[in-house]
Design a protein around this motif. Structure first.
Motif, PDB file in Angstrom:
ATOM      1  N   LEU A 147       0.819  -1.210   0.000  1.00 21.35           N
ATOM      2  CA  LEU A 147       0.000   0.000   0.000  1.00 21.35           C
ATOM      3  C   LEU A 147       0.854   1.262   0.000  1.00 21.35           C
ATOM      4  N   GLY A 148       2.156   1.103   0.124  1.00 23.07           N
ATOM      5  CA  GLY A 148       3.025   2.269   0.067  1.00 23.07           C
ATOM      6  C   GLY A 148       3.608   2.690   1.400  1.00 23.07           C
ATOM      7  N   TYR A 149       3.423   1.873   2.442  1.00 22.38           N
ATOM      8  CA  TYR A 149       4.026   2.193   3.728  1.00 22.38           C
ATOM      9  C   TYR A 149       5.366   1.491   3.848  1.00 22.38           C
ATOM     10  N   ARG A 150       6.389   2.244   4.229  1.00 25.62           N
ATOM     11  CA  ARG A 150       7.712   1.607   4.366  1.00 25.62           C
ATOM     12  C   ARG A 150       7.778   0.871   5.699  1.00 25.62           C
ATOM     13  N   VAL A 151       7.551  -0.429   5.611  1.00 22.39           N
ATOM     14  CA  VAL A 151       7.383  -1.225   6.827  1.00 22.39           C
ATOM     15  C   VAL A 151       8.572  -1.111   7.766  1.00 22.39           C
ATOM     16  N   VAL A 152       9.770  -1.248   7.225  1.00 26.63           N
ATOM     17  CA  VAL A 152      10.941  -1.230   8.103  1.00 26.63           C
ATOM     18  C   VAL A 152      11.057   0.111   8.813  1.00 26.63           C
ATOM     19  N   ALA A 153      10.782   1.194   8.085  1.00 27.40           N
ATOM     20  CA  ALA A 153      10.882   2.517   8.699  1.00 27.40           C
ATOM     21  C   ALA A 153       9.854   2.679   9.812  1.00 27.40           C
ATOM     22  N   TYR A 154       8.636   2.258   9.535  1.00 23.03           N
ATOM     23  CA  TYR A 154       7.590   2.394  10.555  1.00 23.03           C
ATOM     24  C   TYR A 154       7.903   1.559  11.776  1.00 23.03           C
ATOM     25  N   ARG A 155       8.344   0.344  11.517  1.00 25.42           N
ATOM     26  CA  ARG A 155       8.650  -0.523  12.656  1.00 25.42           C
ATOM     27  C   ARG A 155       9.794   0.025  13.468  1.00 25.42           C
ATOM     28  N   THR A 156      10.815   0.511  12.759  1.00 23.27           N
ATOM     29  CA  THR A 156      11.951   1.054  13.477  1.00 23.27           C
ATOM     30  C   THR A 156      11.494   2.246  14.312  1.00 23.27           C
ATOM     31  N   ALA A 157      10.655   3.084  13.718  1.00 23.34           N
ATOM     32  CA  ALA A 157      10.164   4.238  14.476  1.00 23.34           C
ATOM     33  C   ALA A 157       9.416   3.771  15.726  1.00 23.34           C
ATOM     34  N   ALA A 158       8.595   2.749  15.561  1.00 26.39           N
ATOM     35  CA  ALA A 158       7.855   2.238  16.718  1.00 26.39           C
ATOM     36  C   ALA A 158       8.820   1.724  17.781  1.00 26.39           C
ATOM     37  N   SER A 159       9.856   1.008  17.331  1.00 23.11           N
ATOM     38  CA  SER A 159      10.835   0.493  18.295  1.00 23.11           C
ATOM     39  C   SER A 159      11.501   1.641  19.040  1.00 23.11           C
ATOM     40  N   VAL A 160      11.833   2.689  18.300  1.00 26.49           N
ATOM     41  CA  VAL A 160      12.536   3.799  18.939  1.00 26.49           C
ATOM     42  C   VAL A 160      11.634   4.481  19.965  1.00 26.49           C
ATOM     43  N   ILE A 161      10.407   4.759  19.577  1.00 25.17           N
ATOM     44  CA  ILE A 161       9.494   5.428  20.518  1.00 25.17           C
ATOM     45  C   ILE A 161       9.325   4.583  21.762  1.00 25.17           C
ATOM     46  N   SER A 162       9.106   3.292  21.532  1.00 19.54           N
ATOM     47  CA  SER A 162       8.878   2.414  22.657  1.00 19.54           C
ATOM     48  C   SER A 162      10.135   2.317  23.529  1.00 19.54           C
ATOM     49  N   ALA A 163      11.306   2.293  22.877  1.00  9.60           N
ATOM     50  CA  ALA A 163      12.556   2.225  23.635  1.00  9.60           C
ATOM     51  C   ALA A 163      12.742   3.483  24.474  1.00  9.60           C
ATOM     52  N   LEU A 164      12.408   4.625  23.900  1.00 13.52           N
ATOM     53  CA  LEU A 164      12.584   5.870  24.648  1.00 13.52           C
ATOM     54  C   LEU A 164      11.677   5.901  25.875  1.00 13.52           C
ATOM     55  N   ALA A 165      10.442   5.467  25.688  1.00 14.22           N
ATOM     56  CA  ALA A 165       9.528   5.467  26.831  1.00 14.22           C
ATOM     57  C   ALA A 165      10.030   4.506  27.906  1.00 14.22           C
TER      58      ALA A 165
END
Ligand code: ATP
Ligand code: ATP
Ligand code: MG
Ligand code: MG
Lengths: 373, 374, 258, 340, 241
Positions: free
Chosen positions: A242-260
């Protein structure tokens, strides 16, 4: 019929609601009266603990609940919303704890050390999360889990090896900035019969950071970004198409979650004035987090509050309860043995199993379901 | 008003057995010393037992609760060194005495010490001096150490080296081998040690400093005797020492073995323990007993539980234990005590009949350095 | 041929993929211009889906290039190609099984609006996206099932939702892989109408894989025939269908089996 | 399933599958590569033989999990407790028959070992059946819940071991003739390790035959992907899953016995301690591949020994290193079977 | 007349809260080839799944070969001699083509003459014999699903949309295959959207709508009656081949 016409119109989540509360909760309201009631009860109790209860045990239990709410909510972002099973979450928790601990231990007990320690920890967490994300979110889910397991154990070994900095197995005990020490008095007179000392200030620091981070996470999972994460969880392949860059989104999620998680670690260290490998890095904590997420309800965020509250309470008071039970049952063969406080792990294990069965969608799922039928 | 004492121990988790012994020893100690009355100076003693699950954060929280919520007069604990270290500042903040038992880390009475801390347990350095004292005093001795690759192992080896230099200058540590903390296969380590030792003159000893599952049988199975190498293990709890049985004649040093000390207190302990638990008292039973003795002696001497009076009473105080007399050194509050040089029996009567006493190493033969910055 | 001198919306040059010894798509060069609907036909296993996979990036080509509007996208990830205007519906239904039908479509609309990277807005503050998604569901006649999750939809309805996702993406190049397979006879016209509308708009390029020859005949401006991975015929429908290779290898008309 | 032959009576010209030899060559290649670095041939032989034997023991402990995790796709964190349980089950035999172990007769000694194995497998098999029924069955298909529930089961079972056999470590003695080592020149070989090699080979060959000559392996893999369809083909997949789980538990029990005699001390946590290693081995081997698990075990053990000798500092992470290298080379593990 | 091979009497099926089949009654005579038609969501798939025991009938009776199989487990229904090709094909993607077929032949090695016949029908399967079935093309997967169902003789064949995704030439060979199976004495129940294939094959026809059978009769009658087609199936006269 048709079959579909029987389907009750579910909560129309596309309707946006006005109101401050709704905005603060990112339009993701509890959607069940019982759930709202429980949540309000928990939050109010947490907010008023220092005034309601005396003694250090209720306060430390409440602080622990707060820390775990942040930690579990951050893990829910990863697990419930993004479908990433990582065993390395405690690594970030640990980094936060060590950031504060090392900062205060090496640079002395003042606020700038807290800031420096926390910022350094956040930076390290972000870098690690990106590295893990980019390197291994491409491999199969189950491999990713096992790799994080290995990375987490390597991290624990590392913390133990670098004993010069981290205090090794012994961990670090340190002093807090003056305003957070027990000796500090905000007012010279007691308020509502309670002396507002540094411990209570520290508690409210923990509490308000928890509220802030939780609302932020709630907002993120209800943002367009959060919706993409759910899509990726459901069908990664299709999301990419659908046009979503899966790796980028997942990495972003990992980073946010790691920061919290890092923030949670920092809070815990501040509260305990101690950090060590068993406190923040151990696999046992990872399992606790998993359990809290699942008991509370995966992919609901509110589950974090309920799961953390319930679990920490059980952990703190199960032994006490069992002690009472064991004394009450004295004389009967075998039974007192089974409820002997030293066997509390047995019951915790049984609780593990039972709660996963009893609440397949977690407590939040159960409450919301109850409302519908 | 009751005298309240908190006993904190890692009662659940991998060291459950240790904590059980401490608790049993402590309670038997109170019983023996109060002649079963459980009162001292007319005040009843009540003991609050808490389980820290070997977690440092929990230990810290529990001690806070003990001092604040339960209002105990003094506390005893705990099993894990990390947990004990985390507890030290709490004692200071609350201005109450903490008797450390059985945690061994040097730092407890070393750099992390504060004036509210006393320790009845031996520290790592005392273990090291014991081990050194079990080495022959004359002739060339080459020693290789095998230890776990983390702070505890490293410190242990360092302590052995200091102790040897101090009391056995004829012995040298020629090789240090560090294996992963949870290692189970020691072939590679043994091979390296054998290679290092085999061409050395004189007596050749492998000194093993290990917490947890002991590598002794694995090393012994590889037949170090081919190269004239001996193994010197440390002491341990009885179930762990069962494997020594297979290697009669092996020598080492131990903190406590039920058959070694000769005094009425120990005789009573051995007899009673055998009667109640159908087993002789062990390592940490003696420790728990000693802690009870320290606490009671101090309360009697101070005439109450006022902290300042207690500290004053305890500094330099001698008290009786199943191991004989111990003395809290004034400088760092470490209890100085004897160690035992043992030899493994060739033919024990039963499972726990393991060791022969070669020598009692009295406290004054072990010049333990004072390390706290007082 | 219907090729003009303007840049084609999509072009493949010598596109090839091998799986071990098997060449599934063999040196296929083809240009697709805006406003045309090209049907791709061929026997089962001819390489049609594989060709789509190569174009949309699910598979990496062993050789050859894919160009979108003259730009080489051969080394881009599928998502990047989608953002450049390649849209794809799948042969075997491929949806978000637990999200509602509406959310499935809304995600496609959101991708089109490039709104995925906003962290601090609440998703439903974008009413326009929701409305657009509902309009699309309306068009495929699924509006009454907007709150049903695909996993409980019947097969035919899932196919319709698959088509809805592609329409919601509003790509420049539409790639349909057997959109009507398993759809009941009375539903087929709805979908054909949709495809027809897209074609009518004039600026869209449509690629259609379809085994139903009546559908092909009624919609296609051009037919491309793949056989064993190779492009064997390319031209206007009547001629191509009449050609012996299609008659024999695909329709199986001349030789009766057994 | 009465008939379990696997062949299609195939028309002759159907394409054949090829065997993948490269990973197999890895083990000898690695051993040869290590020789010049180690220098002394006797040390090399000692290390290599010890590593092979250790690999066999790891394989024995991992083999059950290969079935349960690799083929059935159930993440059973409780596997470790079956290892412990198998170890403790030896006490049932060692108590009354201690004499057989002290006797200086290889026959009696091996019989004792055999009896321990049989008892342990029976005990863990039965407990496995209960575990499957009570703990695992409701969570087929959900990895996360499996992790949690089996973790819960693990805690309960570990505590039960404490409750039954006490919390203290329990020493056990190897049968007389299995103690000590063979010394050939400068080379030492522990006797017990030789026994372990024997047992390991028997289990390996048995499993290979069972999975490759019958359709059990296929059925499990198909059943995990789509249990409904397997049932619609007429197979009772539930019964098969239970038997596989029981077999997996029994194998863990066998591994536990071998491990117990190696360690000579029983602790309730002894199984859990090896779990990370076991997971690594299975991933290195490729999920669901018995052969891969076998090669992977040996590889990991050999590398651990060589690294432990050459660079002990790295020994801590040698397993992770092996895993990382293998996965970079073959992201699916050495012999991928299932492509989950 | 002899008893029909399969007989459904007032079968109701619920999935969760939804009432899907609302009283399905029909007979499948022995040796016949029956087509089950109906628009999307009519309940055709649900009917087949209910027969196989994959959904449970909440009331009503299903008799097969004189036996009540309403409450039998799926494996025993299959063992009674029913083969099923699901709509999703349910290929075991991890297994090779060969392994898929090995599993389908429950009673032992596949008879080599039968294998030859099958591979003659679907040559692609032979070509990709050792390829993981997940890599097959859509149509090839469909062929494998059919091959699996016919690897051994069965009493009754339930097939859900066999021709979807197949090229016209393959549709022909599929029709041939079903004719041959019927000739060999097997009874077949086919769900089909392709009216051309349906009319070429069927002896009998059942039409479903909204979870009920709304028409049953001989195929030839339906083919002849265009008004009925229009009413039941919404077929306009030129919408099919
Ligand atoms: N990963 C793969 N490995 C090996 N062969 C493959 C792989 N993927 C596809 N193939 C083969 O490539 C060929 C082309 O497949 P493709 O799916 O493109 O066919 P198709 O034209 O779409 O057929 P259908 O009309 O049946 O959908 C098939 O023969 C298939 O078996
Ligand atoms: N798992 C399920 N949960 C709830 N409803 C379902 C489920 N599966 C099917 N349904 C509903 O049951 C009805 C009948 O579905 P079924 O799949 O039997 O239709 P069908 O006749 O096979 O249609 P198609 O031609 O599209 O395959 C549909 O309305 C569908 O939405
Ligand atoms: Mg295709
Ligand atoms: Mg259907």
């Amino acid at each position: 019929m048709t079959a579909t016409s029987v389907i009750p119109a579910p909560f129309d989540e596309s309707r946006s609601r006005a109101g401050f509360l709704s905005r603060a909760l990112s339009s993701d309201l509890p959607r069940s009266r019982a759930l709202s009631f429980i949540l309000i009860a928990i939050v109010l109790t947490l907010a008023l603990t220092p005034l309601l209860f005396s003694g250090s045990q209720p306060l430390s239990t409440a602080a622990k609940i707060c820390v775990f709410i942040v930690l579990v909510a951050s893990y829910d972002l990863l697990l419930g919303y993004s479908g990433i099973v990582s065993f390395a979450h405690t690594m970030f928790f640990g980094i936060g704890g060590y950031g504060i601990a090392i900062g205060l231990e090496k640079l002395g007990p003042d606020w700038s050390s807290v800031a420096i320690g926390l910022i350094a920890a956040l930076a390290l967490s972000a870098v690690l999360a990106i590295a893990i994300g980019l390197l291994s979110l491409r491999v199969r889910a189950i491999f990713f889990s096992m790799i994080t397991l290995a990375v987490a154990s390597a991290m624990a070994v590392l913390a133990s090896q670098m004993s010069g900095i981290t205090g090794g197995e012994d961990g670090l005990s340190f002093q807090l900035p003056y305003a957070l020490r027990p000796a500090f008095r905000v007012f010279s007179e007691p308020v509502f019969g309670v002396m507002i000392n540094g411990r209570i200030v520290a508690y409210y620091l923990v509490f308000f950071v928890t509220v802030g981070v939780f609302l932020l996470l709630l907002r993120i999972v209800n943002s367009p970004f959060g919706r993409v994460l759910q899509a990726i969880r459901e069908n990664e392949f299709r999301a990419e198409a659908l046009g979503y860059r899966v790796v980028a989104y997942r990495t972003a999620a990992s980073v946010i979650s790691a920061l919290a998680a890092t923030i949670a670690g920092g809070l815990l260290a501040l509260w305990l004035r101690y950090n060590g490998p068993d406190t923040t890095l151990s696999f046992a904590i990872m399992i606790d987090i998993l359990l809290m997420v699942v008991i509370g309800g995966m992919g609901t965020m509110y589950g974090a509050i309920i799961g953390a509250a319930l679990f920490v309470l059980a952990q703190s008071y199960l032994q006490v309860l069992m002690d009472a039970g064991s004394k009450a049952l004295a004389g009967i063969p075998l039974l007192p043995n089974l409820v002997h406080p030293d066997r509390w792990l047995l019951w915790l294990g049984a609780l593990f199993v039972i709660s996963v069965y009893a609440f397949p969608g977690g407590i939040v799922g159960r409450l919301r379901q109850g409302k519908q039928s | 008003q009751d005298i309240k004492i908190a006993l904190i121990a890692g009662k659940t988790g991998p060291l459950e057995a240790y904590a059980k012994q401490t608790e049993a020893g402590f309670m038997m100690g109170l019983e023996y010393l109060t002649k079963g009355t459980m009162t001292v100076g007319g005040r009843k003693i009540s003991v609050i037992v808490k389980d820290d699950q070997l977690k440092a954060d929990l230990a810290k929280t529990l001690l806070e609760q003990a001092y604040n919520d339960d209002k105990v007069d003094l506390a005893i604990g705990t099993t894990s060194s990390a947990a004990a270290l985390a507890m030290l500042p709490v004692a200071e903040e609350n201005g109450k005495v903490l008797i450390v038992e059985p945690a061994v880390a040097d730092a407890i009475t070393g750099e992390k010490w504060n004036r509210f801390i006393f320790r009845t347990a031996r520290n790592s350095t005392q273990d090291a001096y014991g081990a050194a004292a079990a080495v022959p005093a004359t002739g060339d001795v080459s020693i290789a150490t095998l230890a776990q690759d983390y702070a505890f192992g490293k410190d242990g080896v360092a302590a052995v080296k200091t102790a040897l230099a101090e009391i056995r200058p004829n012995a040298k540590v020629v090789f240090e081998e560090y294996a992963p903390q949870n290692a189970t296969d020691f072939t590679a380590s043994a091979q390296r040690i054998f290679d290092a030792l085999k061409d050395k003159p004189g007596k050749k000893i492998i000194n093993i400093i290990w917490a947890g599952q002991h590598p002794l049988p694995k090393i012994a199975d590889l037949k170090p005797e081919r190269f004239g190498i001996e193994i010197a293990p440390g002491g341990n709890i009885l179930p762990a020492m069962q494997i020594y049985k297979n290697y009669p004649g092996m020598e080492g040093a131990v903190y406590y073995y039920y058959a070694f000390p000769k005094n009425p207190m120990n005789d009573w302990l051995v007899a009673e323990h055998q009667k109640r638990f159908n087993a002789p008292p062990d390592f940490f039973t003696a420790g728990g007993f000693a802690a009870a003795s320290a606490a009671l002696t101090a309360i009697e001497k101070a005439g109450g539980t006022d902290t300042e009076k207690l500290i004053k009473a305890m500094e330099g105080m001698s008290f009786e234990t199943p191991k004989g007399t111990m003395t809290f050194r004034k400088e760092d509050h470490q209890a100085l005590q004897a160690m035992y040089h043992f030899k493994v029996k060739a033919d024990g009567k039963d499972a726990n009949d393991l060791l022969d006493l070669v020598n009692t190493i009295p406290a004054d033969k072990m010049p333990i350095p004072v390390r706290n910055k007082r | 041929m219907s090729q003009t001198t303007t840049t084609p919306a999509l072009e493949t040059r010598g596109l090839t993929i091998r799986f071990g010894g098997h060449v599934a798509v063999n040196d296929v060069s083809c240009r697709f211009t805006p406003g045309t609907l090209t049907a791709i036909v061929g026997p089962n296993g001819a390489g049609k889906t594989t060709y789509f996979n190569l174009v949309s990036g699910q598979l990496r080509a062993s050789a050859g290039q894919v160009l979108v509007d003259g730009e080489d996208v051969t080394n881009l990830a599928p998502s990047a190609r989608t953002r450049r205007g390649l849209g794809r519906a799948f042969q075997l239904t491929n949806l978000f099984p637990q999200l509602t039908a509406l959310e499935n479509v809304r995600l496609a609309v959101q991708s089109r609006a490039d709104a995925g990277w906003s962290f601090f807005k609440v998703w439903n503050s974008r009413r326009d996206l929701i409305e657009k998604a509902e309009a699309v569901l309306e068009r495929v006649r699924l509006a009454d099932k907007r709150h049903v999750a695909p996993k409980t939809l019947s097969h035919g309805d899932q196919r319709k939702l698959e088509v809805a996702l592609l329409i919601a993406m509003e790509p420049k190049v539409f790639m349909f892989d057997e959109p009507t397979a398993g759809m009941s006879v009375d539903e087929v016209p709805t979908v054909l109408e949709l495809i027809h509308d897209i074609k009518q708009r004039g600026d869209a390029t449509v690629l259609l894989v379809e085994h139903k020859m009546d559908v092909v005949r009624s919609l296609a401006d051009r037919i491309v025939v793949l056989h064993n991975g190779t492009l064997v015929a390319d031209g206007d429908p009547a001629t191509v269908i009449a050609s012996p290779v299609v008659q024999e290898a695909y329709l199986g008309v001349e030789t009766t089996r057994d | 399933m009465t008939d379990i032959a696997v062949e299609t009576s195939a028309p002759a010209e159907l394409p054949r599958t090829k065997t993948d030899w490269v990973p197999l060559a890895l083990v000898p290649a690695l051993a040869l590569l290590a020789l010049p670095f180690i220098g002394s041939p006797s040390a090399w032989v000692t290390l290599t033989v010890a590593g092979l034997a250790m690999g066999m023991m790891i394989f024995l402990m991992a083999s059950g999990l290969t079935l349960v995790f690799g083929l059935m796709d159930i993440i059973n964190f409780g596997h470790g407790v079956f290892i412990s349980l198998g170890a403790y089950a030896t006490l049932i035999v060692l108590g009354p028959l201690a004499g057989w172990g002290e006797a200086d007769s290889i026959g009696l000694n091996l019989a004792l070992l055999g009896l321990c194995i049989v008892t342990a497998m029976a005990v863990t098999g039965v407990v496995g059946a209960v575990f499957e029924r009570v703990i695992v069955r409701p969570v087929y298909g959900s990895h996360l819940k499996q992790i949690l529930v089996t973790m819960g089961g693990l805690i309960v079972a570990e505590q039960a071991i404490h409750a039954i056999w006490g919390a203290s470590p329990i020493p056990i003695r190897l049968p007389e003739t299995l103690r000590g080592a063979f010394v050939i020149g400068d080379i030492v070989m522990e006797r017990y390790r030789v026994v372990a090699v024997g047992v390991g080979l028997v289990v390996f060959i048995g499993m290979q035959l069972l999975l490759n000559r019958t359709r059990i392996g296929l059925l499990i893999r198909a059943g995990v992907e789509n249990p409904e369809m397997v049932e619609a083909l007429g197979y009772r997949i539930r019964r098969l899953f239970v038997s596989v789980f029981v077999a997996g538990s029994a194998l863990a029990g066998l591994g536990g016995v071998m491990w117990a005699f190696y360690r000579q001390t029983l602790t309730a946590g002894m199984g859990m301690e090896v779990m990370v290693l076991v997971f690594i081995v299975i991933i290195v081997g490729g999920l669901g591949s018995v052969g891969g698990c076998f090669v992977g075990s040996i590889l990991v053990a050999l590398v651990a020994n060589y690294v432990g000798f050459l660079a002990p500092k790295l020994a801590l992470i040698s397993n992770i290193l092996v895993m990382a290298l293998v996965l970079t080379w073959r992201p699916q593990g050495l012999f991928p079977v299932a492509r989950r | 007349m002899t008893e029909p091979l399969l007989q459904l009497t007032d079968v109701h099926t619920h999935i969760g809260p939804y009432h899907i089949l609302q009283g399905v009654t029909c007979d499948i005579p022995t040796g016949s080839l029956t087509m089950l038609l109906g628009r999307n969501g009519a309940g055709k798939t649900t009917t087949l799944r209910t027969i196989m025991g994959l959904w449970r009938a909440s009331s009503g009776k299903i008799r097969f070969d004189g036996r009540d199989i309403t409450t039998c487990s799926t494996p025993s229904i299959a063992q009674a001699g029913i083969a099923y090709v699901p709509e999703s094909m349910a290929i075991f993607t991890d297994l090779t083509v060969r392994e898929n077929i090995v599993l389908a032949a429950r009673s032992g090695p596949v008879d080599s003459a039968r294998l030859d016949w099958m591979l003659g029908l679907f040559p692609a399967l032979k070509r990709f014999w050792n390829l993981p079935a997940g890599n097959l093309s859509g149509g090839q997967k469909q062929m494998l699903a059919i091959a699996r169902a016919i690897a051994e003789p069965r009493r009754l064949l339930l097939v859900d949309e066999p021709t979807k995704g197949l090229a016209p030439v393959m549709v022909r060979s599929m029709i041939e295959a079903f004719r041959a199976l019927k000739a060999a004495g097997e009874t077949i129940l086919l769900v089909e959207q392709n009216f051309y294939a349906a009319s070429a094959l069927g002896d009998n026809v059942l039409v479903m709508d909204d979870g009920r059978i709304v028409h049953s009769g001989a195929m030839s009658d339906l083919v002849a009656d265009q008004v009925l087609q229009q009413r039941l199936l919404g077929l306009s006269l030129d919408a099919h081949q």
